[in-house]
Design an enzyme around this catalytic site. Sequence first.
Site, PDB file in Angstrom:
ATOM      1  N   LEU A  38     -67.368 -50.505 -14.780  1.00 43.32           N
ATOM      2  CA  LEU A  38     -67.277 -49.042 -14.765  1.00 43.32           C
ATOM      3  C   LEU A  38     -66.006 -48.603 -15.497  1.00 43.32           C
ATOM      4  CD1 LEU A  38     -68.401 -48.543 -11.055  1.00 43.32           C
ATOM      5  CD2 LEU A  38     -69.709 -47.905 -13.116  1.00 43.32           C
ATOM      6  N   ALA A 181     -54.643 -40.602 -39.755  1.00 47.31           N
ATOM      7  CA  ALA A 181     -53.347 -40.430 -39.063  1.00 47.31           C
ATOM      8  C   ALA A 181     -53.523 -39.540 -37.841  1.00 47.31           C
ATOM      9  CB  ALA A 181     -52.329 -39.820 -40.029  1.00 47.31           C
ATOM     10  N   ASP A 312     -66.739 -36.100 -23.351  1.00 46.71           N
ATOM     11  CA  ASP A 312     -66.741 -36.259 -24.811  1.00 46.71           C
ATOM     12  C   ASP A 312     -68.067 -35.878 -25.472  1.00 46.71           C
ATOM     13  OD1 ASP A 312     -64.197 -37.248 -24.579  1.00 46.71           O
ATOM     14  OD2 ASP A 312     -64.597 -39.165 -25.580  1.00 46.71           O
ATOM     15  N   HIS A 444     -29.659 -33.256 -12.097  1.00 46.13           N
ATOM     16  CA  HIS A 444     -28.761 -33.667 -13.182  1.00 46.13           C
ATOM     17  C   HIS A 444     -28.212 -35.062 -12.877  1.00 46.13           C
ATOM     18  CE1 HIS A 444     -25.724 -33.428 -16.302  1.00 46.13           C
ATOM     19  NE2 HIS A 444     -24.822 -33.850 -15.427  1.00 46.13           N
TER      20      HIS A 444
HETATM   21  P1  FAD Z   1     -66.730 -42.346 -21.942  1.00 42.74           P
HETATM   22  O1  FAD Z   1     -65.451 -42.763 -21.363  1.00 42.74           O
HETATM   23  O2  FAD Z   1     -67.025 -42.688 -23.347  1.00 42.74           O
HETATM   24  O3  FAD Z   1     -67.839 -42.959 -20.981  1.00 42.74           O
HETATM   25  C1  FAD Z   1     -69.195 -42.871 -21.269  1.00 42.74           C
HETATM   26  C2  FAD Z   1     -69.890 -44.046 -20.629  1.00 42.74           C
HETATM   27  O4  FAD Z   1     -71.275 -43.803 -20.678  1.00 42.74           O
HETATM   28  C3  FAD Z   1     -69.658 -45.374 -21.352  1.00 42.74           C
HETATM   29  O5  FAD Z   1     -69.178 -46.334 -20.447  1.00 42.74           O
HETATM   30  C4  FAD Z   1     -71.032 -45.766 -21.881  1.00 42.74           C
HETATM   31  O6  FAD Z   1     -71.271 -47.162 -21.792  1.00 42.74           O
HETATM   32  C5  FAD Z   1     -71.938 -45.020 -20.921  1.00 42.74           C
HETATM   33  N1  FAD Z   1     -73.236 -44.681 -21.481  1.00 42.74           N
HETATM   34  C6  FAD Z   1     -73.508 -44.024 -22.635  1.00 42.74           C
HETATM   35  N2  FAD Z   1     -74.831 -43.851 -22.780  1.00 42.74           N
HETATM   36  C7  FAD Z   1     -75.405 -44.418 -21.691  1.00 42.74           C
HETATM   37  C8  FAD Z   1     -76.746 -44.568 -21.270  1.00 42.74           C
HETATM   38  N3  FAD Z   1     -77.759 -44.091 -21.974  1.00 42.74           N
HETATM   39  N4  FAD Z   1     -76.961 -45.199 -20.101  1.00 42.74           N
HETATM   40  C9  FAD Z   1     -75.940 -45.719 -19.358  1.00 42.74           C
HETATM   41  N5  FAD Z   1     -74.651 -45.588 -19.710  1.00 42.74           N
HETATM   42  C10 FAD Z   1     -74.399 -44.951 -20.859  1.00 42.74           C
HETATM   43  N6  FAD Z   1     -57.903 -40.016 -23.598  1.00 42.74           N
HETATM   44  C11 FAD Z   1     -56.844 -39.607 -22.876  1.00 42.74           C
HETATM   45  O7  FAD Z   1     -56.930 -38.591 -22.179  1.00 42.74           O
HETATM   46  N7  FAD Z   1     -55.674 -40.316 -22.868  1.00 42.74           N
HETATM   47  C12 FAD Z   1     -55.513 -41.424 -23.599  1.00 42.74           C
HETATM   48  O8  FAD Z   1     -54.455 -42.032 -23.578  1.00 42.74           O
HETATM   49  C13 FAD Z   1     -56.596 -41.874 -24.386  1.00 42.74           C
HETATM   50  N8  FAD Z   1     -56.497 -42.989 -25.120  1.00 42.74           N
HETATM   51  C14 FAD Z   1     -57.574 -43.430 -25.837  1.00 42.74           C
HETATM   52  C15 FAD Z   1     -57.439 -44.577 -26.604  1.00 42.74           C
HETATM   53  C16 FAD Z   1     -58.495 -45.042 -27.338  1.00 42.74           C
HETATM   54  C17 FAD Z   1     -58.345 -46.291 -28.159  1.00 42.74           C
HETATM   55  C18 FAD Z   1     -59.743 -44.345 -27.302  1.00 42.74           C
HETATM   56  C19 FAD Z   1     -60.927 -44.862 -28.064  1.00 42.74           C
HETATM   57  C20 FAD Z   1     -59.894 -43.202 -26.543  1.00 42.74           C
HETATM   58  C21 FAD Z   1     -58.802 -42.725 -25.816  1.00 42.74           C
HETATM   59  N9  FAD Z   1     -58.891 -41.562 -25.058  1.00 42.74           N
HETATM   60  C22 FAD Z   1     -57.811 -41.127 -24.344  1.00 42.74           C
HETATM   61  C23 FAD Z   1     -60.117 -40.773 -25.009  1.00 42.74           C
HETATM   62  C24 FAD Z   1     -60.886 -41.076 -23.701  1.00 42.74           C
HETATM   63  O9  FAD Z   1     -61.158 -42.445 -23.641  1.00 42.74           O
HETATM   64  C25 FAD Z   1     -62.164 -40.262 -23.667  1.00 42.74           C
HETATM   65  O10 FAD Z   1     -61.885 -38.898 -23.863  1.00 42.74           O
HETATM   66  C26 FAD Z   1     -62.852 -40.429 -22.317  1.00 42.74           C
HETATM   67  O11 FAD Z   1     -63.137 -41.779 -22.058  1.00 42.74           O
HETATM   68  C27 FAD Z   1     -64.138 -39.607 -22.264  1.00 42.74           C
HETATM   69  O12 FAD Z   1     -64.766 -39.807 -21.045  1.00 42.74           O
HETATM   70  P2  FAD Z   1     -66.345 -39.645 -20.899  1.00 42.74           P
HETATM   71  O13 FAD Z   1     -66.653 -39.936 -19.476  1.00 42.74           O
HETATM   72  O14 FAD Z   1     -66.779 -38.357 -21.478  1.00 42.74           O
HETATM   73  O15 FAD Z   1     -66.969 -40.776 -21.832  1.00 42.74           O
HETATM   74  P1  NAI Z   2     -58.390 -37.921 -34.544  1.00 40.76           P
HETATM   75  O1  NAI Z   2     -59.352 -36.803 -34.687  1.00 40.76           O
HETATM   76  O2  NAI Z   2     -57.250 -37.790 -33.628  1.00 40.76           O
HETATM   77  O3  NAI Z   2     -57.774 -38.284 -35.967  1.00 40.76           O
HETATM   78  C1  NAI Z   2     -58.563 -38.662 -37.047  1.00 40.76           C
HETATM   79  C2  NAI Z   2     -57.742 -38.521 -38.304  1.00 40.76           C
HETATM   80  O4  NAI Z   2     -58.470 -39.094 -39.358  1.00 40.76           O
HETATM   81  C3  NAI Z   2     -57.451 -37.085 -38.683  1.00 40.76           C
HETATM   82  O5  NAI Z   2     -56.100 -36.947 -39.013  1.00 40.76           O
HETATM   83  C4  NAI Z   2     -58.382 -36.839 -39.854  1.00 40.76           C
HETATM   84  O6  NAI Z   2     -57.881 -35.880 -40.762  1.00 40.76           O
HETATM   85  C5  NAI Z   2     -58.412 -38.222 -40.464  1.00 40.76           C
HETATM   86  N1  NAI Z   2     -59.581 -38.490 -41.304  1.00 40.76           N
HETATM   87  C6  NAI Z   2     -60.843 -38.081 -41.104  1.00 40.76           C
HETATM   88  N2  NAI Z   2     -61.638 -38.569 -42.079  1.00 40.76           N
HETATM   89  C7  NAI Z   2     -60.845 -39.306 -42.895  1.00 40.76           C
HETATM   90  C8  NAI Z   2     -61.075 -40.073 -44.054  1.00 40.76           C
HETATM   91  N3  NAI Z   2     -62.292 -40.187 -44.573  1.00 40.76           N
HETATM   92  N4  NAI Z   2     -60.034 -40.716 -44.627  1.00 40.76           N
HETATM   93  C9  NAI Z   2     -58.794 -40.610 -44.107  1.00 40.76           C
HETATM   94  N5  NAI Z   2     -58.513 -39.891 -42.998  1.00 40.76           N
HETATM   95  C10 NAI Z   2     -59.530 -39.262 -42.397  1.00 40.76           C
HETATM   96  O7  NAI Z   2     -59.305 -39.171 -34.190  1.00 40.76           O
HETATM   97  P2  NAI Z   2     -58.938 -40.593 -33.609  1.00 40.76           P
HETATM   98  O8  NAI Z   2     -57.514 -40.918 -33.869  1.00 40.76           O
HETATM   99  O9  NAI Z   2     -59.997 -41.501 -34.101  1.00 40.76           O
HETATM  100  O10 NAI Z   2     -59.121 -40.370 -32.055  1.00 40.76           O
HETATM  101  C11 NAI Z   2     -60.400 -39.957 -31.542  1.00 40.76           C
HETATM  102  C12 NAI Z   2     -60.247 -39.215 -30.263  1.00 40.76           C
HETATM  103  O11 NAI Z   2     -59.781 -40.051 -29.231  1.00 40.76           O
HETATM  104  C13 NAI Z   2     -59.280 -38.068 -30.396  1.00 40.76           C
HETATM  105  O12 NAI Z   2     -60.014 -36.874 -30.344  1.00 40.76           O
HETATM  106  C14 NAI Z   2     -58.375 -38.158 -29.241  1.00 40.76           C
HETATM  107  O13 NAI Z   2     -58.437 -36.993 -28.463  1.00 40.76           O
HETATM  108  C15 NAI Z   2     -58.875 -39.345 -28.416  1.00 40.76           C
HETATM  109  N6  NAI Z   2     -57.708 -40.178 -28.125  1.00 40.76           N
HETATM  110  C16 NAI Z   2     -56.728 -39.675 -27.311  1.00 40.76           C
HETATM  111  C17 NAI Z   2     -55.581 -40.379 -27.089  1.00 40.76           C
HETATM  112  C18 NAI Z   2     -54.522 -39.776 -26.253  1.00 40.76           C
HETATM  113  O14 NAI Z   2     -54.801 -38.827 -25.535  1.00 40.76           O
HETATM  114  N7  NAI Z   2     -53.296 -40.289 -26.278  1.00 40.76           N
HETATM  115  C19 NAI Z   2     -55.369 -41.701 -27.659  1.00 40.76           C
HETATM  116  C20 NAI Z   2     -56.433 -42.129 -28.528  1.00 40.76           C
HETATM  117  C21 NAI Z   2     -57.564 -41.381 -28.715  1.00 40.76           C
END
Ligand code: FAD
Ligand code: NAI
Length: 465
Positions: A38, A181, A312, A444
Amino acid sequence: MADYDLIIIGGGPGGYNGAIRAGQLGLKVACVEMRETLGGTCLNVGCIPSKSLLHASEMFDLANKDFAGLGIEVTPKLNLPTMMKQKTDSVGQLTKGIEFLFKKNKVDWLKGAGRLAGPGKVEVIAADGSKAILEAKSIIIASGSRPSPLPGVAVDQQRIVDSTGALALPEVPGSMIVIGAGVIGLELGSVWRRLGAKVTVVEFLDRITPGLDQETAKTLQRSLTRQGMAFKLSAKVTGATARPDGVDLTVEPVAGGASETLSADYVLLAIGRQPVTDHLGLETVGIVPDKRGFIETDHFATSAPGVYAVGDVTHGLMLAHKAEDEAVACVEIITGRAGHVNYDVIPNVIYTFPEVACVGKTEEELKAEGVAYKVGKFAFTANSRAKVNHEAEGFVKVLADAATDRILGVHMIGPDVSEMIGEYCVAMEFSAASEDVARTCHPHPTRSEALRQAAMGVEGWTMQS
Ligand code: FAD
Ligand code: NAI
């Protein structure tokens, strides 16, 4: 009689928080999740493993570069398998924790892929191919998102990786090119840069982190550049060829001009994420996702009666805490309560060094909306705790309504600001004026005093130095 009051498809922060809240409110609830654990993207391949590696690599970097200045002489040696194992262990403990919470709150985990099978029906297809159709009074779709593909750059998780691959590389790359980026590119690029890779970030736009307050983004770019990360902005990747020991990328200026070939040991593709709406049986209840695949909602309700969507897979910030808050509010609405999400107060953090944390409007947004605002700003160089910790980079900026003094936005860059933004979230939830924070006693010496000093700056009475 329906099998369940509520079935949630997806066990990420949207799904599991919604399911637990439903259990707490006495609903008979099930969560369908097809992964073996999960927690969704966030716990398995997102927030948690990335923050684990960010923490560990930051410790390594500090030991390498900064301990000597504190009078501690060490020569750290990287043990990558151990670093990866402690990450995997933390993830395992946290995903097990969700399983425990499901049991405690009487949530059934239906293991398999879920799809809508007509009004009030969910089909669950288990890994062994067996199928079951269950009936539910309400259904929440929380199927999350996955990395967006880029034509010409085929992710093989060997040399061309997405975020999932970049969280589990078998070695420290000599060189890495990050495409995008954004948050993922900068966080995971930082991890591998700190561990020794030469990292180049290629970005389509002429700035990093689109959407982020411009001044904060520029400060972050300067800082990351000083740390050794290289940026190639306004550049378009047009193709990638993976070799057994590296990747060749063709890149050309967005404005047009000659293309060039960049080579690196690994390429990380991080250009955004897209909603997961395929194979969900949306057509069986008449839901049509928008052009980008998102499910459109009104207070979490989709166009199909009794079917909701959160996280998402819907519009808005793709953040775990946004998914969580939406799921809880959605379940509360389903049970006749007043569920609510305040989209003006959703914090956003980038866990680089220095960290970025913000909430509310940016200066650019306020200008575009024609809102008159005042700015209070305080630099960490003038904060005693930051100074003695040798961590005086960055600032806190408070934007307040010029007429009412209500806080409209806060943008911070500096060490550990992720842990401090919550104070301003609470203030903004209570519609605080900047003077409310300015007149609140803070301990502080702490970095949190910079939060207060920035608020004092709105009326021009900043004191500390
Ligand atoms: P998800 O977490 O994507 O969960 C969806 C789940 O549904 C998955 O487990 C999938 O297997 C399951 N699922 C899909 N379709 C089906 C189906 N048909 N049947 C059964 N199961 C299914 N957000 C932050 O706030 N802070 C962070 O630091 C952060 N860091 C991140 C770092 C990375 C590398 C990435 C990729 C994302 C990060 N995010 C971060 C974004 C965050 O992970 C997502 O916004 C969040 O997980 C969204 O939650 P969700 O429940 O909508 O979807
Ligand atoms: P992002 O949307 O943050 O950044 C993607 C970047 O790629 C943008 O700067 C965009 O202009 C650029 N881009 C798009 N097409 C391109 C191309 N063809 N060539 C070069 N650059 C290009 O997406 P990212 O970093 O993949 O993260 C996805 C999501 O995951 C974000 O929406 C973020 O909210 C979530 N996330 C959140 C984290 C956190 O809260 N700390 C950590 C990691 C992910």
